[in-house]
Design a protein around this motif. Structure first.
Motif, PDB file in Angstrom:
ATOM      1  N   TYR A  37       0.862  -1.167   0.000  1.00 48.50           N
ATOM      2  CA  TYR A  37       0.000   0.000   0.000  1.00 48.50           C
ATOM      3  C   TYR A  37       0.910   1.232   0.000  1.00 48.50           C
ATOM      4  O   TYR A  37       2.096   1.138   0.313  1.00 48.50           O
ATOM      5  CB  TYR A  37      -0.892   0.011   1.247  1.00 48.50           C
ATOM      6  N   ARG A  38       0.347   2.387  -0.336  1.00 46.83           N
ATOM      7  CA  ARG A  38       1.146   3.596  -0.292  1.00 46.83           C
ATOM      8  C   ARG A  38       0.322   4.745   0.270  1.00 46.83           C
ATOM      9  O   ARG A  38      -0.908   4.738   0.193  1.00 46.83           O
ATOM     10  CB  ARG A  38       1.700   3.943  -1.667  1.00 46.83           C
ATOM     11  N   GLN A  39       1.039   5.719   0.806  1.00 48.01           N
ATOM     12  CA  GLN A  39       0.361   6.844   1.445  1.00 48.01           C
ATOM     13  C   GLN A  39       1.160   8.125   1.207  1.00 48.01           C
ATOM     14  O   GLN A  39       2.380   8.138   1.334  1.00 48.01           O
ATOM     15  CB  GLN A  39       0.226   6.590   2.953  1.00 48.01           C
ATOM     16  N   VAL A  40       0.420   9.173   0.861  1.00 45.84           N
ATOM     17  CA  VAL A  40       1.006  10.502   0.743  1.00 45.84           C
ATOM     18  C   VAL A  40       0.418  11.356   1.853  1.00 45.84           C
ATOM     19  O   VAL A  40      -0.683  11.076   2.339  1.00 45.84           O
ATOM     20  CB  VAL A  40       0.746  11.127  -0.637  1.00 45.84           C
ATOM     21  N   GLY A  42      -1.618  13.668   4.066  1.00 42.27           N
ATOM     22  CA  GLY A  42      -2.968  14.195   3.945  1.00 42.27           C
ATOM     23  C   GLY A  42      -3.964  13.276   3.281  1.00 42.27           C
ATOM     24  O   GLY A  42      -5.144  13.629   3.156  1.00 42.27           O
ATOM     25  N   LYS A  43      -3.508  12.106   2.851  1.00 41.42           N
ATOM     26  CA  LYS A  43      -4.417  11.160   2.200  1.00 41.42           C
ATOM     27  C   LYS A  43      -4.383   9.815   2.902  1.00 41.42           C
ATOM     28  O   LYS A  43      -3.436   9.486   3.616  1.00 41.42           O
ATOM     29  CB  LYS A  43      -4.036  10.999   0.724  1.00 41.42           C
ATOM     30  N   GLN A  44      -5.413   9.030   2.656  1.00 41.18           N
ATOM     31  CA  GLN A  44      -5.482   7.698   3.252  1.00 41.18           C
ATOM     32  C   GLN A  44      -4.523   6.746   2.547  1.00 41.18           C
ATOM     33  O   GLN A  44      -4.177   6.947   1.376  1.00 41.18           O
ATOM     34  CB  GLN A  44      -6.913   7.161   3.151  1.00 41.18           C
ATOM     35  N   ARG A  45      -4.141   5.722   3.275  1.00 40.27           N
ATOM     36  CA  ARG A  45      -3.320   4.677   2.693  1.00 40.27           C
ATOM     37  C   ARG A  45      -4.128   3.980   1.596  1.00 40.27           C
ATOM     38  O   ARG A  45      -5.305   3.646   1.789  1.00 40.27           O
ATOM     39  CB  ARG A  45      -2.908   3.686   3.775  1.00 40.27           C
ATOM     40  N   ALA A  46      -3.485   3.755   0.448  1.00 38.12           N
ATOM     41  CA  ALA A  46      -4.190   3.228  -0.714  1.00 38.12           C
ATOM     42  C   ALA A  46      -3.531   1.954  -1.222  1.00 38.12           C
ATOM     43  O   ALA A  46      -2.304   1.803  -1.148  1.00 38.12           O
ATOM     44  CB  ALA A  46      -4.210   4.271  -1.824  1.00 38.12           C
ATOM     45  N   GLU A  88       3.984  11.436  -9.370  1.00 35.78           N
ATOM     46  CA  GLU A  88       2.800  11.125  -8.575  1.00 35.78           C
ATOM     47  C   GLU A  88       2.889   9.778  -7.872  1.00 35.78           C
ATOM     48  O   GLU A  88       2.035   9.450  -7.053  1.00 35.78           O
ATOM     49  CB  GLU A  88       1.537  11.176  -9.441  1.00 35.78           C
ATOM     50  N   ALA A  91       5.592   8.529  -2.541  1.00 35.61           N
ATOM     51  CA  ALA A  91       4.779   8.157  -1.386  1.00 35.61           C
ATOM     52  C   ALA A  91       5.625   7.321  -0.431  1.00 35.61           C
ATOM     53  O   ALA A  91       6.740   6.900  -0.776  1.00 35.61           O
ATOM     54  CB  ALA A  91       3.553   7.347  -1.813  1.00 35.61           C
TER      55      ALA A  91
END
Length: 116
Positions: A37-40, A42-46, A88, A91
């Motif tokens: 999974y990855r996360q930036v 301010g955003k949820q882990r995706a 983009e 992350a």
């Protein structure tokens, strides 16, 4: 206690490739699914990708064709080959494992930075 130890992150130019590795260590009875999974900020882990113990894979739609997940069951290790990386894709990438009896386990995360 089981730990997931990630490696392979770093800085790469756009268009380049990286390979992440994640090894599960400790007393392990069985690992079901593994993944990334990855996360930036301010955003949820995706979801990036997951793979079953039998080798069936699942990818985030936007990453199909550029990222490839694989695993070595004998080594309790999962890999993520990333190609044609873009800014983009920058992350923190987290390794994931679903362990028999113990449930979900996560790595500490490894930073991937893609420069333009």
């Amino acid at each position: 206690q089981v730990q997931l130890v990630e490696s392979g992150g770093g800085l790469v130019q756009a268009g380049g490739s990286l390979r992440l590795s994640c090894a599960a260590t400790g007393i392990i009875y069985r690992i079901h699914d593994m993944g990334w999974y990855r996360q930036v900020p301010g955003k949820q882990r995706a979801l990036v990708a997951t793979i079953t113990s039998g080798g069936s894979t699942n990818y985030a739609d936007s990453l199909k064709g550029r990222f490839t997940i694989s695993r070595d069951n004998a080594k309790n290790t999962v890999y993520l080959q990333m190609s044609s990386l873009q800014p983009e894709d920058t992350a923190v990438y987290y390794c994931y494992a679903k362990l028999a009896w113990l449930g979900d386990s996560w790595g500490q995360g490894t930073q991937v930075t893609v420069s333009s």
